[in-house]
Design a protein around this motif. Structure first.
Motif, PDB file in Angstrom:
ATOM      1  N   SER A  95       8.572 -10.756 -10.269  1.00  0.00           N
ATOM      2  CA  SER A  95       9.135 -10.360  -8.976  1.00  0.00           C
ATOM      3  C   SER A  95       9.872 -11.524  -8.333  1.00  0.00           C
ATOM      4  O   SER A  95       9.533 -12.687  -8.527  1.00  0.00           O
ATOM      5  CB  SER A  95       8.042  -9.832  -8.049  1.00  0.00           C
ATOM      6  OG  SER A  95       7.105 -10.844  -7.784  1.00  0.00           O
ATOM      7  N   ALA A  96      10.901 -11.217  -7.552  1.00  0.00           N
ATOM      8  CA  ALA A  96      11.766 -12.240  -6.954  1.00  0.00           C
ATOM      9  C   ALA A  96      11.057 -13.029  -5.855  1.00  0.00           C
ATOM     10  O   ALA A  96      11.268 -14.228  -5.715  1.00  0.00           O
ATOM     11  CB  ALA A  96      13.025 -11.594  -6.386  1.00  0.00           C
ATOM     12  N   ASP A  97      10.209 -12.360  -5.075  1.00  0.00           N
ATOM     13  CA  ASP A  97       9.571 -13.039  -3.945  1.00  0.00           C
ATOM     14  C   ASP A  97       8.291 -13.791  -4.310  1.00  0.00           C
ATOM     15  O   ASP A  97       7.793 -14.572  -3.515  1.00  0.00           O
ATOM     16  CB  ASP A  97       9.292 -12.045  -2.820  1.00  0.00           C
ATOM     17  CG  ASP A  97       8.436 -10.880  -3.282  1.00  0.00           C
ATOM     18  OD1 ASP A  97       8.298 -10.681  -4.498  1.00  0.00           O
ATOM     19  OD2 ASP A  97       7.894 -10.160  -2.415  1.00  0.00           O
TER      20      ASP A  97
END
Length: 188
Positions: free
Chosen positions: A68-70
């Motif tokens: 995931s990016a976050d």
């Protein structure tokens, strides 16, 4: 297990070669709904053996893992699924409504999507599906459909996608949705 899948596929191929129909028609297809499911690669092939019957085979493979990016959390829906079976067409092959039944094997590793728990294992069973094939052009169809499958699975559950801590394992019977079809088919 994999030997039985190869045997079933070889039997299907021999059946396709040995059983010839007058207006034998082949189809190749790609399911966009599978592609939308985390990039699952897929292909389907079929052959008409009578006016109302086709034999077919499908493969779905997803080798991808994502981060995931976050956060650094990993998620995946890795699988390889192999299906072979028959379709019944009340009107004519590759035109209108259809129902199908077949045998299926799936090796899966999925997790981190809705919770950190990750399941992996093997499942095999039978499937039932139904749908509609709309002719767009002489050699191009779009198919809509939905199916279920049930059978037996052997599984292991881990506490997260990257750790090796086993929280559950076993085997059980299951009944699950199998596929959502939005397929583009080339008929020749």
């Amino acid at each position: 297990m994999r030997c039985s899948i190869v045997s079933a596929a070889a039997g299907l191929l021999l059946g396709l070669i040995a059983f010839r129909a007058e207006a034998q028609t082949f189809q190749l297809g790609l399911n966009a709904a599978d592609l939308a499911s985390l990039g699952t690669l897929n292909a389907e092939a079929g052959v008409a053996v009578q006016r109302h019957w086709t034999l077919g085979a499908k493969a779905r493979i997803n080798p991808w893992s994502f981060t995931s990016a976050d956060s650094e959390e990993r998620f995946q829906s890795k699988r390889q699924t192999w299906w072979t079976g028959v379709r019944y067409w009340p009107w004519h092959v590759y035109s209108g409504w259809w129902t199908s039944s077949g045998v299926q094997y799936s090796e899966f590793n999925e997790g981190g999507i809705q919770s950190p728990l990750t399941r992996e294992g093997d499942a095999w069973g039978v499937s039932l599906s139904a749908g509609y094939s709309l002719m767009l052009a002489d050699h191009l169809n779009i198919e809509f459909g939905f199916g279920f499958w049930g059978g037996y699975q052997i599984y292991t559950v881990y506490s997260c996608p990257v750790c090796g801590k086993v929280v559950d394992s076993g085997n059980k019977l299951f009944l699950l949705p199998n596929e959502a079809l939005l397929s583009l088919m080339y008929v020749f």
